[in-house]
Design a protein around this motif. Sequence first.
Motif, PDB file in Angstrom:
ATOM      1  N   TYR A   1       5.124  -8.671 -26.790  1.00 12.52           N
ATOM      2  CA  TYR A   1       5.267 -10.075 -27.144  1.00 12.52           C
ATOM      3  C   TYR A   1       6.184 -10.820 -26.189  1.00 12.52           C
ATOM      4  O   TYR A   1       5.810 -11.857 -25.666  1.00 12.52           O
ATOM      5  N   ALA A   2       7.386 -10.278 -25.956  1.00 13.05           N
ATOM      6  CA  ALA A   2       8.337 -11.033 -25.133  1.00 13.05           C
ATOM      7  C   ALA A   2       8.141 -10.791 -23.633  1.00 13.05           C
ATOM      8  O   ALA A   2       7.837 -11.717 -22.884  1.00 13.05           O
ATOM      9  N   ALA A   3       8.260  -9.539 -23.207  1.00 13.45           N
ATOM     10  CA  ALA A   3       8.292  -9.272 -21.765  1.00 13.45           C
ATOM     11  C   ALA A   3       6.989  -9.657 -21.068  1.00 13.45           C
ATOM     12  O   ALA A   3       7.006 -10.158 -19.955  1.00 13.45           O
ATOM     13  N   ARG A   4       5.861  -9.440 -21.723  1.00 17.35           N
ATOM     14  CA  ARG A   4       4.605  -9.767 -21.055  1.00 17.35           C
ATOM     15  C   ARG A   4       4.505 -11.246 -20.747  1.00 17.35           C
ATOM     16  O   ARG A   4       3.947 -11.655 -19.730  1.00 17.35           O
ATOM     17  N   ASN A   5       5.066 -12.050 -21.629  1.00 14.66           N
ATOM     18  CA  ASN A   5       5.091 -13.476 -21.347  1.00 14.66           C
ATOM     19  C   ASN A   5       6.152 -13.823 -20.321  1.00 14.66           C
ATOM     20  O   ASN A   5       5.944 -14.689 -19.473  1.00 14.66           O
ATOM     21  N   ALA A   6       7.286 -13.130 -20.417  1.00 20.33           N
ATOM     22  CA  ALA A   6       8.387 -13.439 -19.500  1.00 20.33           C
ATOM     23  C   ALA A   6       8.091 -12.973 -18.083  1.00 20.33           C
ATOM     24  O   ALA A   6       8.679 -13.440 -17.121  1.00 20.33           O
ATOM     25  N   LEU A   7       7.142 -12.042 -17.958  1.00 21.08           N
ATOM     26  CA  LEU A   7       6.810 -11.487 -16.655  1.00 21.08           C
ATOM     27  C   LEU A   7       6.048 -12.486 -15.783  1.00 21.08           C
ATOM     28  O   LEU A   7       6.078 -12.400 -14.558  1.00 21.08           O
ATOM     29  N   LEU A   8       5.376 -13.438 -16.424  1.00 21.99           N
ATOM     30  CA  LEU A   8       4.457 -14.303 -15.679  1.00 21.99           C
ATOM     31  C   LEU A   8       5.100 -15.028 -14.493  1.00 21.99           C
ATOM     32  O   LEU A   8       4.567 -14.966 -13.392  1.00 21.99           O
ATOM     33  N   PRO A   9       6.257 -15.707 -14.670  1.00 25.75           N
ATOM     34  CA  PRO A   9       6.847 -16.360 -13.501  1.00 25.75           C
ATOM     35  C   PRO A   9       7.241 -15.345 -12.432  1.00 25.75           C
ATOM     36  O   PRO A   9       7.127 -15.623 -11.232  1.00 25.75           O
ATOM     37  N   GLY A  10       7.669 -14.156 -12.855  1.00 27.41           N
ATOM     38  CA  GLY A  10       8.091 -13.122 -11.912  1.00 27.41           C
ATOM     39  C   GLY A  10       6.966 -12.634 -11.025  1.00 27.41           C
ATOM     40  O   GLY A  10       7.200 -12.230  -9.887  1.00 27.41           O
ATOM     41  N   VAL A  11       5.733 -12.681 -11.545  1.00 26.72           N
ATOM     42  CA  VAL A  11       4.601 -12.174 -10.771  1.00 26.72           C
ATOM     43  C   VAL A  11       4.400 -13.006  -9.503  1.00 26.72           C
ATOM     44  O   VAL A  11       4.091 -12.478  -8.436  1.00 26.72           O
ATOM     45  N   THR A  12       4.617 -14.303  -9.617  1.00 30.33           N
ATOM     46  CA  THR A  12       4.527 -15.157  -8.437  1.00 30.33           C
ATOM     47  C   THR A  12       5.555 -14.741  -7.397  1.00 30.33           C
ATOM     48  O   THR A  12       5.251 -14.618  -6.208  1.00 30.33           O
TER      49      THR A  12
END
Lengths: 325, 342
Positions: free
Chosen positions: A241-252
């Motif tokens: 729930y949390a990290a998968r969403n929080a990961l999105l900006p990091g992927v860029t």
Amino acid sequence: MRYILRRLGFYLAALAVAITINFFLPRLLPGDPAAVILGTSAAKLTPENLRAVREALGLSDAPLIQQYGLYLAHLFRGDFGISYTYFPTPVTKVIANGFVWTLLLGSVSLVLSFALGNLIGIYGSWRRGGLVDTVFPPLLIFIGSFPAFFLALGLLYAFGVKLDWLPISHAYNNRLPQGFNLPFLLSVLEHMVLPATTSVLLGIGGWALGMRNVMVSVLADDYVTMAEAKGLKQIRIMFVYAARNALLPGVTGFGIALGAILSGQVLIETVFSYPGLGFLLINSVNGRDYPLMQGLFMMITIGILAANFLVDILYTWLDPRVRTG
Amino acid sequence: MNTKPPVPEAPGSAGGPAAPLLEVRNLYVEYLTPRGPAQAVHNVSFSIGRGQVFGLAGESGCGKSTIAHSILRVLRPPAVITGGQIRVDGADVLKMQDAELEDFRWRKVAMVFQSAMNSLNPVITVGEQIDDVLIRHNRLSPAQARERSAELLKIVGIESARLKSFPHQMSGGMRQRVVIAIALALNPALLIMDEPTTALDVVVQKDILRQIQQLKAALGFSILFITHDVSLMVEFSDNMAVMYAGEVVEMAPAREIFSNPIHPYTRGLLSSFPSLQGRRRKLTGIPGSPPDLVNPPSGCKFHPRCTRCTRLETEAAPQLTEVTAGHWVAYHDGLRLTEAAA
Ligand SMILES: Nc1ncnc2c1ncn2[C@@H]1O[C@H](COP(=O)(O)OP(=O)(O)OP(=O)(O)O)[C@@H](O)[C@H]1O
Ligand SMILES: [Mg+2]
């Protein structure tokens, strides 16, 4: 899928533009491009020098369109000429060799620092204000703010020279037969420890802090509260729930770092004489090895575009919202 | 904070020999703000009987969501529960340890959050978000969970092909229904609905509420219904409480509140909304704004806005008192009403 194909089209177009610019740029320079590129040393130019550079750049007195065709033909055959510094090895071969080492060192360090940094960020934000959260991000940011060569030299001196635990230069043991055998692979690993550690130490703080800050805001999102209310296991809330969403900006950011692997390790590779692209780049500049330089620039461009494409694919998999977009 | 007024017997539980399903007693919740603690919930008590709908009404910021979050213990810092008791089916929620709490959540009490639109995880399918609660609590296999999830979606009127959809591919109303389906997944004893329909247009709103009423009739759960739309609440609830600045100011059967409101704040609220039943009222609203919860007004917290304020209002805070059977009000003049009647 359509989205991925569209992105692929975009990157191919970008590549075509880059290739074309690489062709026209030397020709747009005023005066004799070869002389201009040779710069200050132009006074001491010998005719062979000039001819070599012109040849490397594909410059001739033929019509532009014909030159362009020749340039493309060479490019598609992967023919960048012969390297001066590694004479008589073709540029393609020199680059291919350096590429392997840079990719190995760069991807291992990037994956390690990305994974560890994000884990620290995730855990820190989950136990906000706890030990991990208060100690690690600031400490790692502090270490990461050292200049790269300083950190590299420090590690080299401490673990390579003083303690003599690890080799201080090159990527493998020259005396071992190269190939897939255990002693050789172990020597590769051993040689990678110091440069990779330097690179990880430089990058990890940024990942940790970035992840932590995004997590803190994601944790306040309603779907995380609802996941908690659902009585789900902490580990599932934290990651799915949390990290998968929080990961999105990091992927860029990961994509940018991935693209920078090919060009971004010049200092580390130089300090440890690690035979990657960065090391080659420095050598080519020092030796005025234009064919090699041109090949490297092309390689770096392709690398950055490929990395971005990879990130697009990764992003599509992580964030369903871009699939329809 | 030590002066605990008598706990009013909530109207819903009166008469029945069985203990009420939910009992909130003298609940205090504070938000520790930089300016000092804000008393978001101040000595609130009420209870909900089995199969009953209890409405919680009041202006924005009066503490309704804070109470709802306390019941599931999902309050986030800087909120702290500083006192009181919450019992669900006899179990003391505020004393539960982590493991017990995890089992209790959603099995006993499920909740449709105020921002139901945003309470679905955007990066996993809605199917997975129904499955995971079934797998966690009912120990179903993924295949069994998927089957049950399809049933649940059907109950709220969504075809099961939608299990593979992501939240952003659904309309607001659909997402709302998905959240309701998730809330009903474990057959909870109490369903908390925090402004479940405010983001929807009136037709969809009505539709969803009607559906919930049918489900309630079939499954027999109790509902804590939160809204600031009092006329909607009157239609939907058995009993209700009106809150002002963290306190309950009036509590009674919903019809009684509608036909015979005593507290000036309740009257103001009732006149702020057009009646859904068609009887026209003059919309007057309540002048002024809610008080600062860090430094609340002395005495009756409503006195600065009260149009019928008497000298008494500025003295001691009025206590919640039963003025007629089952009708509780914290209002000085209300007290005098009873004295006059006695
Ligand atoms: N994180 C917070 N920090 C400080 N104060 C808060 C915080 N969250 C809520 N509050 C305060 O607590 C009070 C109660 O908030 P709550 O969300 O329970 O109100 P509500 O009755 O649900 O309002 P609404 O109808 O707008 O949903 C409000 O006055 C609000 O300002
Ligand atoms: Mg609310």
